[in-house]
Design an enzyme around this catalytic site. Structure first.
Site, short mmCIF file in Angstrom:
data_model
loop_
_atom_site.label_atom_id
_atom_site.label_comp_id
_atom_site.label_asym_id
_atom_site.label_seq_id
_atom_site.Cartn_x
_atom_site.Cartn_y
_atom_site.Cartn_z
N ASP A 14 -22.24 17.44 -2.81
CA ASP A 14 -22.03 18.13 -0.87
C ASP A 14 -20.92 16.78 -0.44
OD1 ASP A 14 -23.11 20.21 -0.99
OD2 ASP A 14 -24.79 19.90 -0.01
N GLU A 16 -31.13 11.12 -24.14
CA GLU A 16 -31.24 9.62 -25.19
C GLU A 16 -31.96 9.13 -24.97
OE1 GLU A 16 -29.97 7.65 -21.09
OE2 GLU A 16 -30.56 9.03 -20.07
N ASP A 73 -30.45 3.82 -24.04
CA ASP A 73 -31.94 4.57 -24.22
C ASP A 73 -32.44 4.99 -25.33
OD1 ASP A 73 -33.19 3.02 -21.61
OD2 ASP A 73 -31.81 4.89 -20.46
N ARG A 79 -23.55 10.06 -11.62
CA ARG A 79 -24.52 9.83 -12.29
C ARG A 79 -25.59 9.82 -10.97
NH1 ARG A 79 -27.13 6.38 -17.08
NH2 ARG A 79 -26.68 4.51 -15.58
N HIS A 81 -28.33 3.16 -12.17
CA HIS A 81 -28.24 1.97 -12.13
C HIS A 81 -27.36 1.79 -11.11
CE1 HIS A 81 -31.43 2.15 -15.91
NE2 HIS A 81 -30.11 3.24 -16.29
#
Length: 227
Positions: free
Chosen positions: A85, A147, A173, A71, A46
């Site tokens: 990486d 969620e 969520d 995330r 987000h």
């Protein structure tokens, strides 16, 4: 390899506090890294930025005492491997619904034989050390977000997934699928009961349990609950 300090603390049963960075700014990420958080998450789901911005944010956090976490935008192996990486020491992955999806997440985060991560640590080895490959499977934290209703219903099989370190609750969520409103995780009994259930099952499986908190006050409550 540089030790993953949040994994060490959580393994000792200690609570860690994770900052959340949604602004595509290395400077903002650096400030958060110096603010006292145990880790800072670069939010590629987000957050208002793409990978070209996520990389310097991870670099900025790496120059602070905080552990750099990311995330992922989705349970996509290519994206997850790219973030690792780039130096992320942990992955939080949204919308994990069952053991198959949890195993796919783990596979993207672990080198063979524990997974199917492609070798090419690039910047990760600069941050972690030349022996990154030998220890990465042990140091990287892998957290599946719970969620969805499927995630709750399949919670035990998700928690039993080999290589998964724990779960991370997305309360907004989760509230939506329970018929509540975002931000009602402390007031709606359906949310309260479901979150307590997730925490209880995670602890029963010996796994870490994290949860997104909208404020310091909420975080203090979650600490006392055992997150």
């Amino acid at each position: 390899m540089r030790k993953n300090l949040i994994k060490e603390k959580m393994s000792r049963g200690e609570c860690t506090t994770n900052g959340w960075c949604a602004l595509g700014s290395p400077y903002a990420a650096e400030i958060m890294g110096h603010a006292g958080f145990d880790s800072v998450t670069v939010d590629a789901q987000h957050g208002l930025f793409d990978f070209s911005a996520a990389l310097p944010m991870l670099q900025a956090i790496s120059a602070t005492p905080a552990v750099p976490i990311a995330r992922a935008p989705w349970n996509d192996a290519a994206t997850i491997m790219h973030l690792l990486d780039a130096g992320a020491y942990g992955i939080i992955c949204p919308m994990i619904n069952n053991r198959v999806e949890a195993a796919r997440l783990v596979g993207a985060c672990r080198y063979a034989p524990a997974g199917a991560r492609s070798y090419g640590p690039a910047r990760a080895a600069l941050y972690a050390g030349a022996d990154y490959f030998a220890h990465a499977n042990d140091e990287i934290v892998v957290l599946a977000m719970i969620e969805t209703l499927d995630g709750v219903n399949n919670l035990d099989e998700i928690l039993a997934t080999p290589g998964l370190d724990g779960v991370y609750i997305g309360p907004n969520d989760l509230a939506l699928v329970l018929g509540a409103k975002p931000g009602s995780d402390l007031t709606d009994q359906r949310c309260i009961d479901t979150i307590a259930h997730i925490l209880s099952r995670a602890l029963a499986h010996g796994k870490f349990a994290g949860i997104f908190c909208a404020s310091g006050e909420v975080a203090a409550i979650r600490r006392t609950q055992g997150f």
